[in-house]
Design a protein around this motif. Sequence first.
Motif, PDB file in Angstrom:
ATOM      1  N   ARG A 305       0.839  -1.199   0.000  1.00 52.73           N
ATOM      2  CA  ARG A 305       0.000   0.000   0.000  1.00 52.73           C
ATOM      3  C   ARG A 305       0.879   1.256   0.000  1.00 52.73           C
ATOM      4  N   GLY A 324      -1.234  -1.740  -5.611  1.00 54.84           N
ATOM      5  CA  GLY A 324      -2.558  -1.591  -5.008  1.00 54.84           C
ATOM      6  C   GLY A 324      -3.323  -2.900  -5.025  1.00 54.84           C
ATOM      7  N   ASP A 329      -6.293  -3.595  -2.043  1.00 52.66           N
ATOM      8  CA  ASP A 329      -7.001  -2.335  -1.828  1.00 52.66           C
ATOM      9  C   ASP A 329      -7.603  -1.910  -3.168  1.00 52.66           C
TER      10      ASP A 329
END
Length: 828
Positions: A305, A324, A329
């Motif tokens: 992240r 990502g 996420d």
Amino acid sequence: MVNGSAGAGKTLLVADWVAGHPELPVAWLTTDTDGQGAGMFWAYLLQALRTCGVPLPGDIASPADANRVGDALPTRLAALLGGRDRPVVLVLDEFDRVTAPEIAAQLDFLLRHSAPGLRLVLVTRTEPLLPLHRYRAAGELTEIRDAELAFTPGEAARLMEAHGLRLSPAAVRGVVERTRGWAAGLRLCALAAEEAPDPELCLKEFEADRSAVADFLLAEVLKRQDDGTQELLLRVSVLDRFGPRLANAVTGRADAEAVLARLHRGNAFVQHVGHGVYRLHPLFAEILRAHLRMRRPGLEPELHRRAAVCLRTAGALPAALGHGAAADDWEFTASALVDDLALGQFFTGPRADILDALFSRMGPRGGDGPAPELVRAAARLSRGDLAGGAVRLRRARERAARYDGPAGETDTAAVRMGCALLDALVARLSGAPGRAEDAVREAEALRDLLPAELLDRHPEFFALLLDHLGSARLWAGDFAGARAALTRAAATGPGAPATALPREDALARLALLDVLHGWPGRAERTARAALAETERSGIARPASSGVERLVLAAVAVEREDLGQARALLDTAGESHPALRDPVLEAGRALVAARLHLARGEPGAARRAVEPGVPADAVSPWARGETALVAAAAGLAEGRPPDPAALLPEVPRDQPACVVGAARVLLAAGQPEAAVRLLDRAAVDEHAGPAVTVRAALVRARAADRAGDASAARRLVAHAVAEAHREGLRRPLAEAGSWIRPYLTPTPRHRRPSPPRPTGSPPPPVEELSGRERDVVRRLALAMSTEEIAADLYVSVNTVKTHLKNAYRKLSVGRRSEAVRRARELGLL
């Protein structure tokens, strides 16, 4: 100097070289203590010289102090070695352990003053403190580094054979790529494969973190670093390539630049790839990641992240998306793609497959904002799933209307821009031109809310929008508006790989407009320009639009090259799923029908257009062309259509359709009405030769029926001249037998026919069908029956049937006679 990483085979290489030269006196010293003093180093060096047979005089004694040595020792040793007739080879193995500047300076002195009596071989993992630049400038230094030490696939294959392993070239290449040719890694992989029942499968599924490779690298590389450096290596293992800024962001440090440079210099499996960018050796990275999961459970997603945020800020979108997704996420990942205005990459460029594969891992609950739904819609539409894409797009708009997230005005505008792009695509695929116009107006209104730099970075966005708009207008029959939009799309981002597909498709549809307006030559040139765009950009055929091949097939039909038309039509179906819109489907059906008519297959022509093309709005030109095909099929079968039922289906503002309707009126015995229709539509003023030639022939036939032979001859001559300039044959073949008396003996579009001999057979008892003409033309090329069948995509028996019919109609009995007779009649 042999400088390489641990396990690169440095020592073995030098030892093998020494064994191959037994005539050389070689003194070998392995430094086995880090940071040892100068006195100890020189004492060991002197002993190595004595062991190899170099006699040392009494004034050269071992130092009394283990930590230092005076200048006299190197001076006397240099004088001794410099006076030898035969040089001594001194190998200093593991020289990276020598860190004292004093030792390096004394060794440099010895080198410079003992020539030519000393040859030095340094084996090291790091750059020595010696002045290598001076040795290089003087031509006195040979360097062997990791690049030379790495095994090639051929060398790796021989190593595997030495272990009794016979591997395929692909398996060898795979293990070399994974190990980067690292000698110890290859050796350990070979040892593991020796014990496996399926060596190739073992090497393919080799788990470095659970093998001797892991033990080697952890002991030889990781554990030799301090705690802080070990932590840095563990954390950057989640990165593919990284600079100091990204390493600092992931590790939370501020000194990554100096640490990475030191690790690279120390050959600690940290490779510098240029411009301040580093990467870990693949096996080392794999082992570090496994070690990270064991020592820091749950930290890996957070590191991904951090990397994603840093890379997105730096503008490195592809890498940010990858991290990502690795962090799971999806709200961040989808938003990064949408906010960067990169949604169009699902449909263009080399990243389309990568994006599709990456976001296929996004579950149905991957984020609550509009961006994930927008990405899901794009993914479905890129695969041709119109219904699924439309549902996801509707959800994205609903979420965008109520979403109260942290996005600013720019991000909100980007989401709405993404919705507009997909709305235009849905409108194009569903045949809803009004919706496409609304979507483009919305996008134009949002343009000022986005940074100009962002718009410049993604020229494919508006190229796609304009291409969608142009195709939707084409379906609606707004040819002028379609040409304007498609011309802008074709000129957007020239040379940019991301705009290659919309440029190619726009050019192909401009070529289709030329075909519909009766300009086959211009259409052919534009279609070939579209093909050149495809080839130049490396777009695979299934990823292109396929419209250009459809256009070339239509041109081939006009020129009566029916075999070529069939081959082109077959490949026109290989198109990008997101470009299979009603224009393409209707065009393919109509060209196929025209080809069937030219081949004398009216039933097949009718069946080609009967299903129709489902769309939200009716296309006037597609409806009119379909009605005209059905009428032509009926005429060929002896069933003239009812003009009263046909004419309302034909748009009066499109010359090609008007000429087709005039031909139907002519066939129905209404020549005056046919001419009036042509006059009202001013066909001759607004159309290309494929239309004007047919219009002239309609007028000529009307004049012929009215008994005005002079006007008929003049109009036929004009039509023939125009057809000759464009290479058109189909309009003349459609005209029928009435035209023959008006053709001069030496028409400008043909070579003069030889004089007809006395007693030659009478004219054909019946007109040859299109397919029979195809067969006779190939007879003139001396093609065999089997070759004709292959060229026309029919069976040998079908060719024989056509030959039999042609012989009967031409009143001949042999192939040569059929060719001669066809020449006499102007059929060749």
